[in-house]
Scaffold this motif. Sequence first.
Motif, PDB file in Angstrom:
ATOM      1  N   PRO A 216       0.905  -1.228  -0.031  1.00  0.00           N
ATOM      2  CA  PRO A 216       0.225   0.279   0.135  1.00  0.00           C
ATOM      3  C   PRO A 216       0.763   1.399   0.183  1.00  0.00           C
ATOM      4  O   PRO A 216       0.481   2.123  -0.709  1.00  0.00           O
ATOM      5  CB  PRO A 216      -0.796  -0.088   1.226  1.00  0.00           C
ATOM      6  N   LEU A 217       2.015   1.363   0.635  1.00  0.00           N
ATOM      7  CA  LEU A 217       2.838   2.348   0.950  1.00  0.00           C
ATOM      8  C   LEU A 217       3.462   2.602  -0.731  1.00  0.00           C
ATOM      9  O   LEU A 217       3.618   3.802  -0.969  1.00  0.00           O
ATOM     10  CB  LEU A 217       3.896   2.377   1.865  1.00  0.00           C
ATOM     11  N   ALA A 218       3.934   1.705  -1.284  1.00  0.00           N
ATOM     12  CA  ALA A 218       4.374   1.586  -2.497  1.00  0.00           C
ATOM     13  C   ALA A 218       3.512   2.110  -3.590  1.00  0.00           C
ATOM     14  O   ALA A 218       3.715   3.199  -4.417  1.00  0.00           O
ATOM     15  CB  ALA A 218       5.003   0.302  -3.092  1.00  0.00           C
ATOM     16  N   LEU A 219       2.269   1.840  -3.701  1.00  0.00           N
ATOM     17  CA  LEU A 219       1.127   2.107  -4.583  1.00  0.00           C
ATOM     18  C   LEU A 219       0.965   3.901  -4.370  1.00  0.00           C
ATOM     19  O   LEU A 219       0.590   4.504  -5.296  1.00  0.00           O
ATOM     20  CB  LEU A 219      -0.060   1.437  -4.353  1.00  0.00           C
ATOM     21  N   ALA A 220       0.784   3.912  -2.812  1.00  0.00           N
ATOM     22  CA  ALA A 220       0.628   5.479  -2.674  1.00  0.00           C
ATOM     23  C   ALA A 220       1.868   6.411  -3.336  1.00  0.00           C
ATOM     24  O   ALA A 220       1.458   7.572  -3.766  1.00  0.00           O
ATOM     25  CB  ALA A 220       0.329   5.649  -1.081  1.00  0.00           C
ATOM     26  N   ALA A 221       2.939   6.079  -3.189  1.00  0.00           N
ATOM     27  CA  ALA A 221       4.213   6.425  -3.536  1.00  0.00           C
ATOM     28  C   ALA A 221       4.134   6.890  -4.990  1.00  0.00           C
ATOM     29  O   ALA A 221       4.437   7.752  -5.628  1.00  0.00           O
ATOM     30  CB  ALA A 221       5.502   5.988  -3.143  1.00  0.00           C
TER      31      ALA A 221
END
Length: 188
Positions: free
Chosen positions: A27-32
């Motif tokens: 989820p953090l990678a998708l948001a970034a």
Amino acid sequence: MTTGASTPPRTGQTGRPKRSALRRYLPLALAAWLVLEIWLFTLVADAAGGLAVFLILAASFVAGAVVVKRAGRRAFRNLDEALRRGAAPSTGGGGNGLLMLAGLLLMLPGMLSDAAGLLLLLPPVQNLVRRRTEHVVSRKLRGATPGSLGDAFQQARIHRPDGKVVQGEVVRERRDDSFGEPRPPLNR
């Protein structure tokens, strides 16, 4: 009939099941990724204008659709030829999966996804990604316990009305005299 074979949960310090790194950081990678895509859109729109951004998006979508269509046709042609010969389809597939992934990345709106899709269209990059993927998958399969495929397949869980979870697996015993009898519905 259920069996009592239970799998002990991997727990961390808090007693909860341990999350994999993929589930933690995806989820953090998708948001970034989304923030970077929007930032790049604004940079390109400031430099070249909104019409240029629209034309880039439209052209990359059309190019991605063409790549996916060609890769799909090639995959179906390979499958058809293999079935006509009476042999199993080849597992390599000539990179059709990576070509389809490249086309889908091109179809997604964004500059980073377009760059990744264009890179995947290059044969040396396809070979590198294919070798790396095969290496990772074979390493994961070697480390898995026999018959379990890691955590991919878990046992069936039955949630009782009192909140308890009963783990087990369903085993059907087949008798010769039970062929003509109707089976009860599964959703009781």
